[in-house]
Design an enzyme around this catalytic site. Sequence first.
Site, PDB file in Angstrom:
ATOM      1  N   LYS A 114       0.811  -1.222   0.000  1.00 38.70           N
ATOM      2  CA  LYS A 114       0.000   0.000   0.000  1.00 38.70           C
ATOM      3  C   LYS A 114       0.840   1.264   0.000  1.00 38.70           C
ATOM      4  CE  LYS A 114      -4.452  -1.462   1.245  1.00 38.70           C
ATOM      5  NZ  LYS A 114      -5.448  -1.787   2.237  1.00 38.70           N
ATOM      6  N   LYS A 199      -5.496 -10.899  -6.805  1.00 34.71           N
ATOM      7  CA  LYS A 199      -6.726 -11.304  -6.107  1.00 34.71           C
ATOM      8  C   LYS A 199      -7.885 -10.404  -6.527  1.00 34.71           C
ATOM      9  CE  LYS A 199      -6.382  -8.509  -1.970  1.00 34.71           C
ATOM     10  NZ  LYS A 199      -6.548  -8.311  -0.551  1.00 34.71           N
ATOM     11  N   LYS A 202     -12.073  -4.919  -4.784  1.00 34.90           N
ATOM     12  CA  LYS A 202     -12.943  -3.819  -5.209  1.00 34.90           C
ATOM     13  C   LYS A 202     -12.168  -2.721  -5.934  1.00 34.90           C
ATOM     14  CE  LYS A 202     -12.625  -2.789  -0.395  1.00 34.90           C
ATOM     15  NZ  LYS A 202     -13.179  -3.341   0.812  1.00 34.90           N
TER      16      LYS A 202
END
Length: 340
Positions: A114, A199, A202
């Site tokens: 991130k 993966k 969203k």
Amino acid sequence: MTDRPTVLSGIQPSGDLHLGNYLGAVRHWVAGQELSDSLFCIVNLHAITVSQPPEELRQKTVELAAMYMACGIDPKTSLIFVQSEVPAHAELAWLLTCMTPMGWLERMTQYKDKTAGKRGERLGAGILMYPVLMAADILLYQADEVPVGDDQRQHLELARDLAMRFNHAFGDTFTVPTARIPPPEAGGRIMSLVNPEQKMSKSQPEGCVFLNDPPELTRRKIMRAQTDSAASFSLAQAGPGIRNLLGIYSGVTSMSFADAVSLFEGKGYGAIKASVADAVVAAVAPIQEAYRALMAEPEALEEMLRAGAQRARERADATLAVAYDNTGLLPPKSKWQGNG
Ligand code: AMP
Ligand code: TRP
């Protein structure tokens, strides 16, 4: 409390629930709830580690509660609550923060992913502390088992390490939790439909089937799923895209992966995709219907969450009081007031 295992898990209200969340986590929560003392949290304090528009965050919080129930979590059997309504989560997180080596946090894969290529000036420190808050969520309820998808494995390891570290430093305080992660082909890791190396998430909506997607959109996403160029399915040659579709099929139909493989062996990819699309649409239809009915009665949802928070607070406060005491902090205020 009971001899059934205490099970706790949570999802962030930062987007809509998708097939990865359902097959990797929620479906297993539902399957296990009768046999356990289950708590399912809507982790809104985790969601604000990246900025969220306030009105949207409020709305998504209630929507996620409705989705938990629409998927089959029964608030009479399991405790559903919103994390921020139980102050002990933030309080225990601070105690744990002070005893977490920074190196452990800096080594977390999710933190590295991130923050990669971003300047520290633009990142909230919550991204680093995220797994400590997650450990607090789990340890406050003395959870024995934590059912999550494969991407949470490392965070669970940290929660275990922190429980042991705390117990070692201050005496037995927390149950050391166990991760319950389904194997990859049983939904532990559902991959993106547009990029089966990543993966399903969203953040890449084209490759992600949301439980609330209209049936035509779900079909379109699945029919366009990226697969290898073979004409027909054979497990030995199958690439990750087609395997992922079979995993999804097996998840939504509750058929074993091996049975799904036999069913589709030798079939063309187009026909397989159509079968997967049908199965997914059929599986989400009742969820969508239940969700609409629940969202039509917002007062009932709010009441359910209020009652859930009340029960969660009682349990969490009891653990927090012991943790404070063992740490040498003065007892929390309920004791001062003579009613704790
Ligand atoms: P999140 O949406 O990141 O809050 O994740 C909520 C839960 O869904 C966690 O238990 C995750 O491990 C699980 N999960 C998220 N994405 C996937 C995926 N693609 N496959 C399997 N499980 C997932
Ligand atoms: N980090 C988890 C995720 O993104 C969400 C989460 C927060 C969680 N607290 C938890 C999961 C406690 C299980 C138990 O999916």
